[in-house]
Design a protein around this motif. Structure first.
Motif, PDB file in Angstrom:
ATOM      1  N   GLU A 207       0.828  -1.205   0.000  1.00 26.39           N
ATOM      2  CA  GLU A 207       0.000   0.000   0.000  1.00 26.39           C
ATOM      3  C   GLU A 207       0.866   1.260   0.000  1.00 26.39           C
ATOM      4  OE1 GLU A 207      -3.281   0.424  -0.388  1.00 26.39           O
ATOM      5  OE2 GLU A 207      -3.372  -1.728  -0.727  1.00 26.39           O
ATOM      6  N   LEU A 208       1.926   1.240   0.807  1.00 29.46           N
ATOM      7  CA  LEU A 208       2.797   2.406   0.870  1.00 29.46           C
ATOM      8  C   LEU A 208       3.562   2.604  -0.431  1.00 29.46           C
ATOM      9  CD1 LEU A 208       4.178   2.141   4.508  1.00 29.46           C
ATOM     10  CD2 LEU A 208       2.327   3.563   3.655  1.00 29.46           C
ATOM     11  N   GLU A 209       3.946   1.515  -1.080  1.00 25.03           N
ATOM     12  CA  GLU A 209       4.614   1.623  -2.381  1.00 25.03           C
ATOM     13  C   GLU A 209       3.698   2.311  -3.393  1.00 25.03           C
ATOM     14  OE1 GLU A 209       7.817  -1.957  -2.906  1.00 25.03           O
ATOM     15  OE2 GLU A 209       5.715  -2.518  -2.997  1.00 25.03           O
ATOM     16  N   LYS A 210       2.440   1.916  -3.419  1.00 22.82           N
ATOM     17  CA  LYS A 210       1.483   2.533  -4.348  1.00 22.82           C
ATOM     18  C   LYS A 210       1.283   4.007  -4.031  1.00 22.82           C
ATOM     19  CE  LYS A 210      -1.139  -1.725  -5.249  1.00 22.82           C
ATOM     20  NZ  LYS A 210      -2.437  -2.415  -5.043  1.00 22.82           N
ATOM     21  N   MET A 211       1.248   4.334  -2.749  1.00 26.31           N
ATOM     22  CA  MET A 211       1.064   5.723  -2.339  1.00 26.31           C
ATOM     23  C   MET A 211       2.284   6.566  -2.710  1.00 26.31           C
ATOM     24  SD  MET A 211       0.757   7.316   1.450  1.00 26.31           S
ATOM     25  CE  MET A 211       2.541   7.472   1.496  1.00 26.31           C
ATOM     26  N   LEU A 212       3.492   6.044  -2.409  1.00 23.84           N
ATOM     27  CA  LEU A 212       4.710   6.795  -2.696  1.00 23.84           C
ATOM     28  C   LEU A 212       4.929   6.972  -4.195  1.00 23.84           C
ATOM     29  CD1 LEU A 212       7.686   5.830  -0.350  1.00 23.84           C
ATOM     30  CD2 LEU A 212       6.423   7.965  -0.467  1.00 23.84           C
ATOM     31  N   ALA A 213       4.449   6.016  -4.984  1.00 22.30           N
ATOM     32  CA  ALA A 213       4.621   6.093  -6.439  1.00 22.30           C
ATOM     33  C   ALA A 213       3.600   7.021  -7.085  1.00 22.30           C
ATOM     34  CB  ALA A 213       4.502   4.698  -7.052  1.00 22.30           C
ATOM     35  N   GLY A 214       2.646   7.501  -6.321  1.00 22.14           N
ATOM     36  CA  GLY A 214       1.567   8.332  -6.858  1.00 22.14           C
ATOM     37  C   GLY A 214       1.991   9.761  -7.138  1.00 22.14           C
ATOM     38  N   PRO A 215       1.045  10.579  -7.630  1.00 20.42           N
ATOM     39  CA  PRO A 215       1.375  11.951  -8.047  1.00 20.42           C
ATOM     40  C   PRO A 215       1.550  12.935  -6.896  1.00 20.42           C
ATOM     41  CG  PRO A 215      -0.965  11.535  -8.348  1.00 20.42           C
ATOM     42  CD  PRO A 215      -0.351  10.229  -7.931  1.00 20.42           C
ATOM     43  N   ASP A 216       1.098  12.571  -5.685  1.00 15.51           N
ATOM     44  CA  ASP A 216       1.190  13.506  -4.559  1.00 15.51           C
ATOM     45  C   ASP A 216       1.559  12.761  -3.276  1.00 15.51           C
ATOM     46  OD1 ASP A 216       1.090  15.722  -2.983  1.00 15.51           O
ATOM     47  OD2 ASP A 216      -1.035  16.162  -3.288  1.00 15.51           O
ATOM     48  N   PRO A 217       2.770  12.146  -3.251  1.00 15.27           N
ATOM     49  CA  PRO A 217       3.138  11.352  -2.070  1.00 15.27           C
ATOM     50  C   PRO A 217       3.230  12.173  -0.789  1.00 15.27           C
ATOM     51  CG  PRO A 217       5.028  11.627  -3.546  1.00 15.27           C
ATOM     52  CD  PRO A 217       3.825  12.120  -4.277  1.00 15.27           C
ATOM     53  N   LEU A 218       3.552  13.462  -0.904  1.00 18.54           N
ATOM     54  CA  LEU A 218       3.636  14.292   0.302  1.00 18.54           C
ATOM     55  C   LEU A 218       2.296  14.366   1.024  1.00 18.54           C
ATOM     56  CD1 LEU A 218       5.901  17.361  -0.573  1.00 18.54           C
ATOM     57  CD2 LEU A 218       6.390  15.456   0.964  1.00 18.54           C
ATOM     58  N   ARG A 219       1.222  14.424   0.256  1.00 19.70           N
ATOM     59  CA  ARG A 219      -0.121  14.449   0.857  1.00 19.70           C
ATOM     60  C   ARG A 219      -0.355  13.183   1.674  1.00 19.70           C
ATOM     61  NH1 ARG A 219      -4.995  16.811   0.466  1.00 19.70           N
ATOM     62  NH2 ARG A 219      -6.870  15.518   0.577  1.00 19.70           N
ATOM     63  N   GLY A 220       0.008  12.034   1.097  1.00 13.47           N
ATOM     64  CA  GLY A 220      -0.163  10.779   1.814  1.00 13.47           C
ATOM     65  C   GLY A 220       0.724  10.697   3.039  1.00 13.47           C
ATOM     66  N   LEU A 221       1.982  11.136   2.912  1.00 15.90           N
ATOM     67  CA  LEU A 221       2.900  11.093   4.051  1.00 15.90           C
ATOM     68  C   LEU A 221       2.410  11.986   5.186  1.00 15.90           C
ATOM     69  CD1 LEU A 221       6.269  11.175   2.076  1.00 15.90           C
ATOM     70  CD2 LEU A 221       5.385   9.250   3.421  1.00 15.90           C
ATOM     71  N   GLU A 222       1.868  13.145   4.821  1.00 14.83           N
ATOM     72  CA  GLU A 222       1.338  14.054   5.851  1.00 14.83           C
ATOM     73  C   GLU A 222       0.149  13.417   6.565  1.00 14.83           C
ATOM     74  OE1 GLU A 222      -1.423  16.665   7.627  1.00 14.83           O
ATOM     75  OE2 GLU A 222      -1.829  15.864   5.621  1.00 14.83           O
ATOM     76  N   MET A 223      -0.726  12.754   5.815  1.00 20.18           N
ATOM     77  CA  MET A 223      -1.897  12.118   6.421  1.00 20.18           C
ATOM     78  C   MET A 223      -1.484  10.932   7.295  1.00 20.18           C
ATOM     79  SD  MET A 223      -4.550  12.275   3.210  1.00 20.18           S
ATOM     80  CE  MET A 223      -6.023  11.859   4.117  1.00 20.18           C
ATOM     81  N   LEU A 224      -0.475  10.195   6.852  1.00 15.23           N
ATOM     82  CA  LEU A 224       0.029   9.092   7.672  1.00 15.23           C
ATOM     83  C   LEU A 224       0.590   9.613   8.984  1.00 15.23           C
ATOM     84  CD1 LEU A 224       1.828   6.829   5.047  1.00 15.23           C
ATOM     85  CD2 LEU A 224      -0.192   6.229   6.384  1.00 15.23           C
ATOM     86  N   ALA A 255      10.109   6.093  -8.470  1.00 13.74           N
ATOM     87  CA  ALA A 255       9.426   5.512  -7.303  1.00 13.74           C
ATOM     88  C   ALA A 255      10.378   4.910  -6.277  1.00 13.74           C
ATOM     89  CB  ALA A 255       8.402   4.479  -7.766  1.00 13.74           C
ATOM     90  N   GLU A 256      11.340   4.078  -6.723  1.00 14.80           N
ATOM     91  CA  GLU A 256      12.191   3.392  -5.750  1.00 14.80           C
ATOM     92  C   GLU A 256      13.095   4.361  -5.002  1.00 14.80           C
ATOM     93  OE1 GLU A 256      14.223   0.154  -7.606  1.00 14.80           O
ATOM     94  OE2 GLU A 256      12.389  -0.949  -8.017  1.00 14.80           O
ATOM     95  N   LEU A 257      13.561   5.426  -5.686  1.00 12.61           N
ATOM     96  CA  LEU A 257      14.418   6.389  -5.006  1.00 12.61           C
ATOM     97  C   LEU A 257      13.647   7.255  -4.026  1.00 12.61           C
ATOM     98  CD1 LEU A 257      17.034   7.629  -7.627  1.00 12.61           C
ATOM     99  CD2 LEU A 257      17.250   5.899  -5.852  1.00 12.61           C
ATOM    100  N   ARG A 258      12.325   7.302  -4.162  1.00 14.50           N
ATOM    101  CA  ARG A 258      11.522   8.019  -3.167  1.00 14.50           C
ATOM    102  C   ARG A 258      11.666   7.368  -1.795  1.00 14.50           C
ATOM    103  NH1 ARG A 258       5.919   9.606  -6.511  1.00 14.50           N
ATOM    104  NH2 ARG A 258       7.016  10.565  -8.269  1.00 14.50           N
ATOM    105  N   TRP A 259      11.814   6.039  -1.798  1.00 16.05           N
ATOM    106  CA  TRP A 259      12.069   5.349  -0.521  1.00 16.05           C
ATOM    107  C   TRP A 259      13.419   5.767   0.043  1.00 16.05           C
ATOM    108  CZ3 TRP A 259       8.776   2.800   2.456  1.00 16.05           C
ATOM    109  CH2 TRP A 259       7.589   2.323   1.883  1.00 16.05           C
TER     110      TRP A 259
END
Length: 440
Positions: A207-224, A255-259
């Protein structure tokens, strides 16, 4: 049959899906497209697969099609193969008994599509579409899509109690689609977040991989971060250490370097990152790529600091390019050109203030980044196996048994060739070996 119902799906896949639905309805059953494919069509997003639901029992579906795989027949799911396209077809059902907080232990087949849609997670995923485009939407999923809202079907706490992974799916959808989370859905998620402790880390990671690969990962990280969900997983993330400033350009990275950027922003050592990535069930290839990236960052800064400390002045004219080049080549030999490329890409996204280095050290790091590509191109040999001499040849030439000396000598040769001190020619390499051994 036409495929005008679908504008965002492969026409051939849509046609074959319609054939499956037509076969089922002609036999007297109800049948619909359902879930993500309907949602994505309404959102104008590309559709990669199609799930179907039907009033026909699994045995009836098996009897109607020549090529069927009983993928989950006990739960009413089979895979119908239609001219090379695979369609998961599931009988209308209700579910209960989620003893592991993930999967139902009891499934009952029903005849009403609305009962089937009632078991689904979010209203946007509880829309069904018939053969000619008529939609069944008992929970207002289309209205929620128009309102850019993620909302649970029924009571949020019940949906999250049934399957704890739905909480991460909620945030992933909100992040990827740039939606809001409905108030009661968010409140239910906070109340049930401890249920994530039951969920396998592999599922969490996906789930986190899909979120981080998306167009607005910062939004997801903030919500997490705001929800505290990652504090409740089997392997927590050191979220409180995360440097939000470092993540501002995360969307610029593959995507992978976002990790890698996320791990670095948490200021994890490469050893700690290795432990975490193992616990999060990353593949060995991705784990090593990220660990090597963090190791490169650590060692490069250490090298830059040592060279800066040896400088007489912090003036840029006194930067020793040759020492920096040799340090870079040492890292190329140790960690490889792919890691060098990853580090350079990551370096461009990090603000210089993130590292908090003394100005003289930061100046040396900047100089490395400026010249690194040309240094990498100059180092045509960075692996021992690419030397034009073998360990066996050295043993025969020196007429002595193998031992630690052999590995050390091969590494010396590699360093000399990579730095351009000697050419990668067998005769020259042998002469260098004799010179080194005689001097010792």
């Amino acid at each position: 049959m036409n495929t005008n119902t679908w504008q965002y799906a492969d026409p051939e896949m849509a046609l074959r899906g319609r054939e499956v639905i037509h076969t089922l309805t002609t036999a007297g059953h109800e049948a619909y497209w359902v879930g993500g494919c309907v949602r994505d069509e309404l959102l104008g997003r590309a559709i990669h697969d199609m799930d179907l639901t039907t009033s026909a029992g699994p045995e009836e579906v098996l009897a109607l099609f020549p090529h069927v795989i009983p993928t989950g027949i006990q739960h009413g799911t089979v895979t119908v193969m239609q001219d090379g396209h695979a369609f998961e077809v599931t009988t209308f059902r209700t579910e209960s008994g989620y003893t592991d907080h993930r999967r139902p232990t009891e499934v009952s087949f029903v005849k009403d599509i609305r009962e089937d849609l009632m078991r689904r997670d979010f209203t946007m995923n509880a829309i069904a579409m018939a053969e000619h485009g008529e939609r069944v939407d008992p929970f207002g999923g289309e209205a929620d899509l128009r309102a850019a809202l993620v909302r649970c079907v029924g009571r949020a706490e019940e949906r999250f109690e049934e399957d704890g992974l739905r909480m991460l799916r909620c945030i992933r959808f909100a992040s990827v689609f740039r939606f809001r989370v409905a108030y009661n859905t968010w409140k239910g998620m906070i109340r049930r977040r401890e249920g994530l402790r039951y969920i396998a880390m592999e599922r969490v990671r996906i789930e986190l991989e899909k979120m981080l690969a998306g167009p607005d990962p910062l939004r997801g990280l903030e919500m997490l971060g705001r929800s505290g969900l990652l504090d409740c997983t089997k392997v927590p993330v050191p979220w409180e250490q995360c440097d939000a400033q470092a993540l501002q350009e995360i969307v610029q990275l593959p995507a992978e370097l976002r990790w890698g950027l996320l791990l670095m922003s948490c200021r994890l050592s490469f050893e700690a990152a290795d432990d975490l990535l193992r616990a999060w069930t990353f593949s060995n290839a991705i784990r090593l790529r990220l660990v090597h990236l963090l190791e490169w960052e650590t060692e490069l800064i250490s090298h830059a600091a040592a060279i800066a400390g040896n400088s007489v002045s912090s003036d840029s004219d006194c930067i020793n390019d040759e020492e920096l080049r040799r340090s870079w080549i040492q890292l190329l030999i140790k960690l490889g050109k792919d890691t060098a490329s990853d580090w350079l890409e990551l370096y461009k996204t990090l603000p210089s203030s993130f590292r908090g280095l003394p100005p003289s050290v930061e100046m040396h790091v900047q100089k490395i980044a400026e010249l690194a590509n040309s240094w990498t191109q100059q180092a045509v040999v960075v692996r021992i196996k690419d030397l034009n001499i073998t360990g066996n040849e050295l043993v025969q030439t020196m007429n002595r048994p193998g031992g630690p000396w052999l590995g050390q000598l091969m590494e010396q040769l590699l360093q000399a060739v990579a730095c351009g001190d000697i050419p990668n020619e067998t005769e020259t390499l042998l002469q260098e070996v004799k010179r080194v051994m005689s001097s010792e």
